[in-house]
Design an enzyme around this catalytic site. Sequence first.
Site, PDB file in Angstrom:
ATOM      1  N   ASN A  90     -32.531 -23.572 -50.881  1.00 58.20           N
ATOM      2  CA  ASN A  90     -31.917 -23.079 -52.110  1.00 58.20           C
ATOM      3  C   ASN A  90     -32.805 -21.977 -52.672  1.00 58.20           C
ATOM      4  O   ASN A  90     -33.846 -21.648 -52.121  1.00 58.20           O
ATOM      5  CB  ASN A  90     -31.722 -24.217 -53.115  1.00 58.20           C
ATOM      6  CG  ASN A  90     -30.838 -23.804 -54.280  1.00 58.20           C
ATOM      7  OD1 ASN A  90     -29.784 -23.202 -54.071  1.00 58.20           O
ATOM      8  ND2 ASN A  90     -31.247 -24.095 -55.493  1.00 58.20           N
ATOM      9  N   LYS A  91     -32.387 -21.420 -53.786  1.00 57.45           N
ATOM     10  CA  LYS A  91     -33.102 -20.301 -54.387  1.00 57.45           C
ATOM     11  C   LYS A  91     -34.588 -20.591 -54.538  1.00 57.45           C
ATOM     12  O   LYS A  91     -34.981 -21.708 -54.861  1.00 57.45           O
ATOM     13  CB  LYS A  91     -32.490 -19.982 -55.749  1.00 57.45           C
ATOM     14  CG  LYS A  91     -33.044 -18.741 -56.426  1.00 57.45           C
ATOM     15  CD  LYS A  91     -32.969 -17.505 -55.532  1.00 57.45           C
ATOM     16  CE  LYS A  91     -31.575 -17.223 -55.019  1.00 57.45           C
ATOM     17  NZ  LYS A  91     -31.542 -16.161 -54.002  1.00 57.45           N
ATOM     18  N   ARG A 121     -26.370 -11.370 -44.770  1.00 56.68           N
ATOM     19  CA  ARG A 121     -27.455 -12.226 -45.267  1.00 56.68           C
ATOM     20  C   ARG A 121     -27.637 -13.387 -44.284  1.00 56.68           C
ATOM     21  O   ARG A 121     -26.644 -13.904 -43.753  1.00 56.68           O
ATOM     22  CB  ARG A 121     -27.154 -12.762 -46.670  1.00 56.68           C
ATOM     23  CG  ARG A 121     -27.051 -11.672 -47.731  1.00 56.68           C
ATOM     24  CD  ARG A 121     -26.943 -12.244 -49.127  1.00 56.68           C
ATOM     25  NE  ARG A 121     -28.211 -12.841 -49.549  1.00 56.68           N
ATOM     26  CZ  ARG A 121     -28.342 -13.544 -50.680  1.00 56.68           C
ATOM     27  NH1 ARG A 121     -27.297 -13.750 -51.464  1.00 56.68           N
ATOM     28  NH2 ARG A 121     -29.519 -14.036 -51.006  1.00 56.68           N
ATOM     29  N   ARG A 156     -22.327 -13.545 -54.919  1.00 55.90           N
ATOM     30  CA  ARG A 156     -23.431 -14.391 -54.463  1.00 55.90           C
ATOM     31  C   ARG A 156     -23.056 -15.840 -54.722  1.00 55.90           C
ATOM     32  O   ARG A 156     -22.056 -16.141 -55.342  1.00 55.90           O
ATOM     33  CB  ARG A 156     -24.730 -14.019 -55.185  1.00 55.90           C
ATOM     34  CG  ARG A 156     -24.538 -13.813 -56.664  1.00 55.90           C
ATOM     35  CD  ARG A 156     -25.650 -14.285 -57.511  1.00 55.90           C
ATOM     36  NE  ARG A 156     -25.984 -15.683 -57.303  1.00 55.90           N
ATOM     37  CZ  ARG A 156     -25.329 -16.706 -57.850  1.00 55.90           C
ATOM     38  NH1 ARG A 156     -24.255 -16.505 -58.609  1.00 55.90           N
ATOM     39  NH2 ARG A 156     -25.729 -17.944 -57.626  1.00 55.90           N
ATOM     40  N   ALA A 211     -23.456 -19.483 -52.188  1.00 52.90           N
ATOM     41  CA  ALA A 211     -23.023 -19.740 -50.813  1.00 52.90           C
ATOM     42  C   ALA A 211     -21.504 -19.854 -50.667  1.00 52.90           C
ATOM     43  O   ALA A 211     -20.914 -19.198 -49.800  1.00 52.90           O
ATOM     44  CB  ALA A 211     -23.724 -20.987 -50.271  1.00 52.90           C
ATOM     45  N   ASP A 263     -27.881 -23.408 -50.378  1.00 51.61           N
ATOM     46  CA  ASP A 263     -27.310 -22.457 -49.434  1.00 51.61           C
ATOM     47  C   ASP A 263     -27.191 -23.011 -48.023  1.00 51.61           C
ATOM     48  O   ASP A 263     -26.412 -22.507 -47.232  1.00 51.61           O
ATOM     49  CB  ASP A 263     -28.146 -21.181 -49.427  1.00 51.61           C
ATOM     50  CG  ASP A 263     -27.940 -20.377 -50.701  1.00 51.61           C
ATOM     51  OD1 ASP A 263     -27.208 -19.375 -50.644  1.00 51.61           O
ATOM     52  OD2 ASP A 263     -28.474 -20.762 -51.752  1.00 51.61           O
ATOM     53  N   GLN A 307     -31.128 -15.166 -61.955  1.00 55.40           N
ATOM     54  CA  GLN A 307     -29.773 -15.719 -61.923  1.00 55.40           C
ATOM     55  C   GLN A 307     -29.564 -16.781 -62.998  1.00 55.40           C
ATOM     56  O   GLN A 307     -28.456 -16.941 -63.507  1.00 55.40           O
ATOM     57  CB  GLN A 307     -29.469 -16.308 -60.543  1.00 55.40           C
ATOM     58  CG  GLN A 307     -29.358 -15.283 -59.428  1.00 55.40           C
ATOM     59  CD  GLN A 307     -30.651 -15.101 -58.669  1.00 55.40           C
ATOM     60  OE1 GLN A 307     -31.736 -15.291 -59.229  1.00 55.40           O
ATOM     61  NE2 GLN A 307     -30.569 -14.738 -57.403  1.00 55.40           N
TER      62      GLN A 307
END
EC number: 5.3.1.23
Length: 359
Positions: A251-252, A93, A50, A52, A241, A200
């Site tokens: 992003n997350k 993804r 994981r 990017a 990402d 994460q």
Amino acid sequence: MPKQIEPVALDDAGSALVIVDQTLIPNETRYLRLTTPEETWEAIRSLRVRGAPAIGIAAAMGLYLGVKGSEAADFEDFYHEFRQVKAYLASARPTAVNLFWALDRMEACLLRHRDRPIPEIKEALRAEAEAIREEDARANRTIGEYALSLLKPGMGILTHCNAGALATAAYGTALAPIYLGQERGYNFRVFADETRPLLQGARLTAYELMQAGVDVTLICDNMASAVMKNGWVDAVFVGCDRVAANGDTANKIGTSGVAILARHYGIPFYVCAPTSTIDLRCPTGADIVIEERRPEEVTEQWYAKRMAPEGVKVYNPAFDVTDADLITAIITEYGIARPPYTESLKELFRRKEEAERRA
């Protein structure tokens, strides 16, 4: 930089993609050997690999391995097989643009060598995949140097999710200035959001930084406001990402909330990303496809027993979009972009093209 972490690479024989299974960290460090497109797809989809940049590297190497054993006798048959594997890996993804960027770059390499014998095309594809990884490692360090220029020794830094060595080929993006600072005695104090629902920050960022001897404090996501209000945070650094042409950044999940808090408390909010993560074909954040994941990640994945009522509705987007006007600067390997991003991001790509012409 954390010792002995190599999240994604081809083995010496070029016969397998070797990844560290990030779903097992911090309790176990296990390397997996992937040899088929199906294994690579599953590893990307399940977050065994994981981040990017790391996803892009894995996809490029997985694409090479997917056609390495092709018995096609002519280019058209080989290209047909290549396109099938490429399309399959691209479906793993939807949000991280590096996945599509790396696969497109591999296709461009193939087309440049279309007049060569098939074995030579295969070797060119392997070399291209390796080059993507090597270039990312160099970009990581350069991003770190630019970001470090914005910091002073002893500063407090907050980060969200994991944008370190595990997410890239080397130092990471958002964590790169922290690692470089650690090597030079800056003694940063880092606050790592745990990053629900997949943790994460807790599992990966805290692990990485502790391995490197960095002063890191783990906090729940809803504690970010408290540590900012206490005056413990001087800057926020995150990876991403995808960056849209106007500077909106995916992003997350939770990143946008951190940016809003940083704006309220007058704390600079920096996005660190290689130019491969910037998508000038994507006008705004509204055009970014946001991946939604399984409800079980929220209700039970990290618990000994289920922690939500059976049948409750769950909304589980993997990413959110931080509006460009909340971002102090976007830090890349070609320099630091500041608002207005519609102009500064184009300027970065002009620098990139000029550097590539000189190379």
